[in-house]
Design an enzyme around this catalytic site. Structure first.
Site, PDB file in Angstrom:
ATOM      1  N   GLU A   1      13.588   3.352   2.001  1.00 44.29           N
ATOM      2  CA  GLU A   1      14.159   2.337   2.571  1.00 44.29           C
ATOM      3  C   GLU A   1      15.666   2.728   3.551  1.00 44.29           C
ATOM      4  OE1 GLU A   1      16.028  -0.266  -0.437  1.00 44.29           O
ATOM      5  OE2 GLU A   1      14.172  -1.213  -0.761  1.00 44.29           O
TER       6      GLU A   1
ATOM      7  N   HIS B   1      -3.138  19.786 -10.656  1.00 46.53           N
ATOM      8  CA  HIS B   1      -4.530  19.532 -10.898  1.00 46.53           C
ATOM      9  C   HIS B   1      -5.027  18.310 -10.482  1.00 46.53           C
ATOM     10  CE1 HIS B   1      -4.619  22.822 -14.217  1.00 46.53           C
ATOM     11  NE2 HIS B   1      -3.248  22.632 -13.994  1.00 46.53           N
TER      12      HIS B   1
ATOM     13  N   LYS C   1       8.215 -10.780   0.749  1.00 51.73           N
ATOM     14  CA  LYS C   1       8.949 -11.971  -0.028  1.00 51.73           C
ATOM     15  C   LYS C   1       8.778 -13.302   0.660  1.00 51.73           C
ATOM     16  CE  LYS C   1      13.027  -9.335  -1.726  1.00 51.73           C
ATOM     17  NZ  LYS C   1      14.418  -9.264  -1.634  1.00 51.73           N
TER      18      LYS C   1
END
Ligand code: PA5
Length: 444
Positions: free
Chosen positions: A284, A305, A419
């Site tokens: 951010e 892995h 949003k």
């Protein structure tokens, strides 16, 4: 020193003159931070916070934590992003991933950080037959994920203990004076704690946002703040040897060489949520104006892995930063097995932490041989003190990294886009035009 940046494995990737060349920009960033003259200067409350934090509120946090620990089996912490990650990261780093299963006392669950109905239903199931309290955390007081979960959990609590007792079990951490949550808290008489105006979400873990859940977990918040305070002093010195600045310079030099991805890796699963916190902090702060390193993370040797192949042999676009925890919370002595049926006696008669360290050393050599620049952040332990120190190390490095990139590290304009689309698609009043436009795109 509790946290140190060790660049010895970077020698074949970065020449000393490259640090010399960038250092004047670090000096400028240091000045801009100290005299509040850089971008985002109204969000620098974190800089002196470990020294100047509100001591009266701090005492109230401890009292509230004590009450919750004595009258609740479960604490539900509702919050998202900066109002969630830091608290969970510190709790798991200091107490371990399985703290709820292992420790007696209040169990802490985090919610309000997703819109998944499955997750919410599971949280509701957890509270069944339990005495619970809620800490709702939202600076704006309007974040959908948190507000939606809180609406449900508050009703659950009121149904369980009645509205009067519920009001004593809801703790609101929000803005000092404005927002829906603040209004609601004042109207209902919930105990409230403050997210300071000049501290952004991703820099808020050492405010009430993080401190109340962390104290409820039984972690020594005095030690946490002391670690951050000592780091504040140590990294407040402008010098090429400042470890936070050295880390920031390293990141920027490598970015300019085309290393666009940083992988933060630790050989300790308790660090997994600290990885998530780091990703928010740097993602951010730096990812804007079409610039920035992409923060990614691994827990090793687990992820060797899965991601190991790529890191060793894949496209050379990344560098790695390892968090080396010098002293583990606990150790395990590996005993010899009579008959050596599994062929593992070569590991016997030593502590498991030694084996883990050899895995780290082997990986460092393999990855640097494979062409991956690699720096190491050395931390004494994951004690509350050292975690506080480490948090401040990352804060300072992130702020300087942002200024080296010429971005404002303290805003997050990009977070709003999804949003707005979500509100429009859900028919929130005021978003009608956008709704039509988005639906045309989806159905086109
Ligand atoms: O870092 C940030 O600012 C964000 O991640 C916020 O913390 C997050 O969106 C939650 O916001 P709020 O605390 O207003 O609910």
């Amino acid at each position: 020193m509790s946290v140190k940046f060790n660049g010895k494995h970077l020698a074949k990737f970065i020449r000393p003159e490259e640090y010399d060349a960038i250092y004047p920009q670090v000096e400028l960033a240091h000045r801009q931070l100290n005299d509040h003259s850089g971008p985002g200067n109204d969000f620098l409350g974190w800089m002196d916070l470990p020294h100047t934090y509100d001591k009266e509120e701090f005492a109230r946090i401890k009292q509230a934590a004590e009450k919750i620990r004595s009258d609740s089996d479960v604490l539900l912490v509702a919050g998202i992003g900066g109002s969630y990650l830091g608290a969970r990261a510190v709790v798991e780093a200091c107490k371990g991933v399985y703290h709820n299963d292992i420790e007696d006392g209040v169990k802490i669950y985090f919610c309000g950080n997703t819109i998944s109905p499955t997750y919410l239903n599971d949280i509701i199931r957890i509270t069944k037959g339990k005495r619970f309290s809620i800490n709702v955390i939202s600076k704006s007081g309007t974040t959908t994920e948190t507000a939606l979960a809180f609406r449900v959990l508050r009703k659950l609590l009121e149904d369980s203990v009645g509205p009067e007792e519920a009001n004593k079990r809801i703790y609101a951490t929000t803005d000092r004076s404005k927002g829906t949550l603040k209004q609601l808290a004042d109207a209902q008489g919930w105990p409230t704690f403050v997210v300071p105006d000049d501290v952004g979400g991703r820099y808020s873990v050492l405010t009430a946002v993080g401190l109340l859940p962390i104290a409820c977990a039984g972690i020594d918040i005095d030690a946490l703040m002391q670690g951050a305070a000592d780091a504040c002093d140590a990294y407040g010195v402008c010098s090429p040897d400042n470890d936070a600045y050295r880390y920031a310079m390293t990141r920027n030099i490598l970015y300019r060489k085309g290393k666009l991805v940083e992988t933060l890796a630790c050989f300790e699963p308790d660090f997994a949520m600290m990885n998530e916190w780091y990703k928010q902090l740097f993602g951010e702060s730096e990812g804007k104006d079409q610039k920035g390193l992409m923060p990614t993370s691994c827990i090793f040797s687990t992820d060797l892995h899965s991601m190991g192949q790529f890191l060793q042999d894949g496209s050379r676009t990344m560098f790695e930063t390892y968090v080396d925890i010098k002293n583990t919370r606990e150790d395990f002595y590996i005993e010899e097995l009579e008959g050596n049926f599994d062929g593992l006696n070569f590991l016997a008669n030593q502590n498991m932490s030694v084996v883990n360290r050899k895995a780290m050393e082997g990986t460092i050599l393999a990855h640097t041989d494979g062409g991956v620049p690699l720096g190491v952040i050395e931390v004494d332990s994951l004690s509350a003190y050292d975690v506080g120190y480490l948090i401040y190390f990352f804060w300072k490095a992130c702020a300087v990294s942002g200024y080296l990139l010429s971005v404002n590290p303290f805003d997050q304009p990009g977070v709003e886009s999804y949003k707005k689309n979500m509100f429009a698609l859900l028919g929130k009043p005021g978003y009608e035009d956008r709704k039509a436009e988005l639906e045309a795109k989806l159905n086109g």
